[in-house]
Write a protein that holds these residues in place. Structure first.
Motif, PDB file in Angstrom:
ATOM      1  N   SER A   1      41.300  37.028  40.518  1.00  0.00           N
ATOM      2  CA  SER A   1      39.920  37.165  40.045  1.00  0.00           C
ATOM      3  C   SER A   1      39.790  38.212  38.952  1.00  0.00           C
TER       4      SER A   1
ATOM      5  N   ALA B   1      32.991  38.838  53.016  1.00  0.00           N
ATOM      6  CA  ALA B   1      32.121  37.663  52.938  1.00  0.00           C
ATOM      7  C   ALA B   1      32.617  36.626  53.927  1.00  0.00           C
TER       8      ALA B   1
ATOM      9  N   LEU C   1      30.092  43.606  42.614  1.00  0.00           N
ATOM     10  CA  LEU C   1      30.171  43.633  41.153  1.00  0.00           C
ATOM     11  C   LEU C   1      29.146  42.717  40.500  1.00  0.00           C
ATOM     12  N   ALA C   2      28.742  41.672  41.200  1.00  0.00           N
ATOM     13  CA  ALA C   2      27.883  40.661  40.587  1.00  0.00           C
ATOM     14  C   ALA C   2      26.549  41.238  40.158  1.00  0.00           C
TER      15      ALA C   2
ATOM     16  N   LEU D   1      43.757  28.040  48.901  1.00  0.00           N
ATOM     17  CA  LEU D   1      44.209  29.301  49.494  1.00  0.00           C
ATOM     18  C   LEU D   1      45.465  29.085  50.324  1.00  0.00           C
TER      19      LEU D   1
ATOM     20  N   VAL E   1      34.390  42.270  45.942  1.00  0.00           N
ATOM     21  CA  VAL E   1      34.024  41.736  44.629  1.00  0.00           C
ATOM     22  C   VAL E   1      32.527  41.488  44.542  1.00  0.00           C
ATOM     23  N   MET E   2      31.925  41.222  45.681  1.00  0.00           N
ATOM     24  CA  MET E   2      30.504  40.853  45.658  1.00  0.00           C
ATOM     25  C   MET E   2      29.623  41.933  45.039  1.00  0.00           C
TER      26      MET E   2
ATOM     27  N   ARG F   1      43.235  34.329  45.204  1.00  0.00           N
ATOM     28  CA  ARG F   1      43.107  33.848  43.833  1.00  0.00           C
ATOM     29  C   ARG F   1      42.976  35.032  42.887  1.00  0.00           C
TER      30      ARG F   1
ATOM     31  N   PHE G   1      36.436  32.468  44.702  1.00  0.00           N
ATOM     32  CA  PHE G   1      36.084  31.331  45.545  1.00  0.00           C
ATOM     33  C   PHE G   1      36.488  29.983  44.948  1.00  0.00           C
TER      34      PHE G   1
ATOM     35  N   LEU H   1      25.825  34.051  47.757  1.00  0.00           N
ATOM     36  CA  LEU H   1      26.392  35.110  46.923  1.00  0.00           C
ATOM     37  C   LEU H   1      25.521  35.422  45.712  1.00  0.00           C
ATOM     38  N   VAL H   2      25.227  34.404  44.926  1.00  0.00           N
ATOM     39  CA  VAL H   2      24.461  34.615  43.694  1.00  0.00           C
ATOM     40  C   VAL H   2      23.483  33.451  43.546  1.00  0.00           C
TER      41      VAL H   2
ATOM     42  N   VAL I   1      42.887  30.023  39.906  1.00  0.00           N
ATOM     43  CA  VAL I   1      41.525  29.768  40.399  1.00  0.00           C
ATOM     44  C   VAL I   1      41.431  28.403  41.074  1.00  0.00           C
TER      45      VAL I   1
ATOM     46  N   ILE J   1      30.278  38.298  38.242  1.00  0.00           N
ATOM     47  CA  ILE J   1      30.165  36.921  38.742  1.00  0.00           C
ATOM     48  C   ILE J   1      31.429  36.134  38.409  1.00  0.00           C
TER      49      ILE J   1
ATOM     50  N   ILE K   1      33.702  36.659  41.171  1.00  0.00           N
ATOM     51  CA  ILE K   1      33.317  35.867  42.343  1.00  0.00           C
ATOM     52  C   ILE K   1      33.708  34.403  42.177  1.00  0.00           C
TER      53      ILE K   1
END
Lengths: 421, 421
Positions: A212, B151, A384-385, A204, A381-382, A210, B175, B157-158, A200, B168, B171
């Motif tokens: 996740s 994205a 999922l939030a 990059l 992934v977004m 990363r 990032f 995002l949140v 994390v 989350i 996410i």
């Protein structure tokens, strides 16, 4: 080079996994650390509640027989001979036309059988003594909470397998459960595989992303009620992965790996399972996302080979791993809770596959409604939030549209389903 | 002797409390310890996702221009000149009719613009070199996940105030939020008052009961997202209580006491608030249970004098304390979430008071239904265990019956209401 896999229906895949369910062990933890744990034994009342006749109000305890002639035109006077707060017991004997000033929660004196509420009595002093008078009569038992009225010793209170919430905390305390029998948290081992994975905190790099899935799964494991043991990430190298998986499996109740399960040249999990002599229960499921989910068992211990794709990984965990964890925690409804909801979005294109769409379920005028929580691509992934549910769209020859009723599987829930398939 | 109190409507009482809301502070915690915490900042994308053009499938990366004449009757052959897994980048230059074996998630080689899925290609060796052939054409971008497709850097995002869930977590990891900005947990001080109170581990004694409010409230405080500092229990003695409360209030963000708020002789809280020069916002609310709830403020810090009665205490916390905690955690909807549900039980007797009945809300055919979670007496702790909602029954001249629609306040929820009154 390309292995042929035969997908099996979701229902059948879940059933194959559930064949290896086991129950967890009991442990005792302090009530102070028991919140959100799962009860390992049925809770029963260890005493009557209340365990003495008690006053539900501030007022005066009286002998109801002395009040019989009281009325608006016939005020009856009582001498107040004692004064007891909650936690104290009157030692006085109470005679005719005597009363005891009593506080909420205090024990009713033995000779009394009714309580006059404070606001319905007139209290005054006369010659240095305390009196009160009333203008209505009382029946035996008026304003008395009787011993055992709420619960009797031995009453069944809460079933094992229930998640401990604030209300259950109150019950545990009331009945003296200073040490609470809870189910030991299942220990779930976790590996992420993939040479493309960065930590994390890493910058990059071209071609790399990363990791996740590990923090996501750790949170899913925790939400299901288990504990995670994170073993780190593994490169796409057979020998390294084999040794790591083989050794880790002995330390945990079940093992999850992410990645390495599709049909590419670097997807080693099937070969690792084979070399470990684990029995593969299935390696392809007729669903999207998550079709390449592979589950194996080794001496009854489950090895979940989830997809490296975040959405597929998420869904695979909720459908296959979660019910095993919840069963271990004594739940009789270990599967995701299934409900009906009204669709608020269009899925016009027919799709041959059973789809689990990350969805938000909300309530409009008392009815469940649902819409996808983000653009529905399995690598996003977004989406999922905002997901608090998975929407089930069966595959077939038609699309789905606004106002259609669909099944939804609730993610933030502790009720569950016995068998939703 | 009996103080006269004027009850105010629930709505007004909540409003008076919310006048003293403040926002919490930010702190950074490791992503590993961030689950279930509340975001203190909006999350934005720190990079594109994907941050390179990537292959969503196992297959072969090709130049689409070379595929244009491919058809069932015109198989086109490609030499496979490189072989890259996820995490690697091809360094080769790809010329006409050359292809690269590529794995799911790997970066598309610069010269390529389409991916042929593995199952649609025929792979073979010839003279020690690798080849594959295809029978259909591809357009530029076919089977490519483009940079920024999910994205773009800077995308919102949140929202802050959101509770961190597994999605989350994914996410945050994607990032690079190794340290996560979360709201510092509000610290809620807690005293139980009452000489009648025993510790959970104590044997029962005549007239005394175990302290069940403290563990219950601790769990409620935790559920709301705050941290509890339990100061212990206090006897019904003015000086002891005064000193303890006065000193504790400096150590916490808000202070809860249970008991000592009704109108009995031993109910000291009002007098303590007076001596502390705290301003009492209200000391009686037009509702059942919890009518004697008293809330005061001292230099802007809230002092919640909840009833010693478990059910009244429970309700008082959820209506008055919880929204203050949730506001501190940056929620825009800090109050209990209000929904409509169909009543599945009869309350035939009219009741002059607004009642909050501990209730179980469940779902039948996609509709919320509710019934009381236990016998509805305010001293019955048992009804709290199964409660996942409070049913609101407005006072008035009629009772309520099966199939009536009622408002319910959801307890196990993180959505909330902006203003449900």
């Amino acid at each position: 080079m390309v292995e042929k896999r035969t997908p099996i229906p979701v229902k059948e895949a879940v059933k194959k996994v559930m064949d290896y369910k086991v129950e967890g062990n009991i442990e005792f933890v302090s009530i102070l650390h028991s919140n959100n744990r799962f009860l390992a034994q049925d809770l029963t009342a260890t005493s009557d509640v209340p365990h003495f006749d008690r006053s539900p109000y501030d007022g005066f305890a009286v002998r109801s027989i002395d009040t019989q002639t009281a009325s608006l035109s016939n005020e009856i006077e009582f001498e107040v001979v004692d004064h007891i707060g909650a936690g104290f017991v009157s030692e006085k004997q109470i005679g005719p036309f005597q009363a005891v000033r009593i506080m909420t929660g205090a024990q009713i004196p033995e000779d009394c059988d009714a309580v006059v509420m404070l606001e319905l009595a007139k209290a005054y002093e006369k010659n240095g003594r305390n009196y009160m008078s009333i203008k209505r009569s009382y029946q035996p038992g008026d304003n008395v909470s009787f011993k055992g009225e709420d619960a009797k010793t031995g009453d069944a209170l809460v079933e094992k397998g229930t998640k401990i919430n604030p209300g259950i905390q109150a019950i545990l305390a009331t009945f003296g459960y200073a040490e609470v029998p809870v189910v030991k948290k299942p220990l779930v081992g976790l590996f992420a595989t993939g040479t493309e994975l960065l930590e994390v905190e890493d910058e990059l790099q071209p071609g790399k992303i990363r990791n996740s899935n590990s923090t996501m799964l750790a949170a899913q494991i925790e939400r299901a009620g288990a504990e995670v043991k994170y073993f780190g990430k593994l490169p796409d190298e057979f020998d390294t992965c084999y040794e790591a998986v083989k050794s880790a499996v002995n330390e945990v109740d079940m093992l999850i790996t992410t990645g390495g399960v599709s049909v590419g040249d670097f997807d080693y999990l099937p070969a690792i399972y084979e070399k470990m002599k684990a029995e593969v229960l299935f390696n392809k499921v007729a669903m999207r996302p998550g079709s390449v989910t592979t589950v194996a068992q080794l001496d009854g211990k489950l090895l979940f080979g989830l997809s490296g794709n975040p959405s597929a990984c998420y869904v695979g965990f909720e459908l296959f791993t979660r019910p095993i964890i919840r069963h271990m925690l004594y739940s009789k409804k270990p599967h995701l809770r299934k409900e009906k909801a009204i669709l608020k979005a269009d899925f016009p294109k027919a799709n041959p596959f059973t789809r689990f769409v990350r969805a938000t379920v909300s309530i409009e005028n008392g009815k469940l409604v649902t819409s996808p929580s983000g653009v529905d691509k399995s690598n996003i992934v977004m989406s999922l939030a905002g997901a608090n549910a998975l929407m089930l769209l069966p595959g077939g020859t038609r699309g789905y549209g606004i106002d259609d009723e669909v099944d939804v599987f609730m993610l933030e829930d502790f009720v569950g389903s016995e068998w939703p398939w």
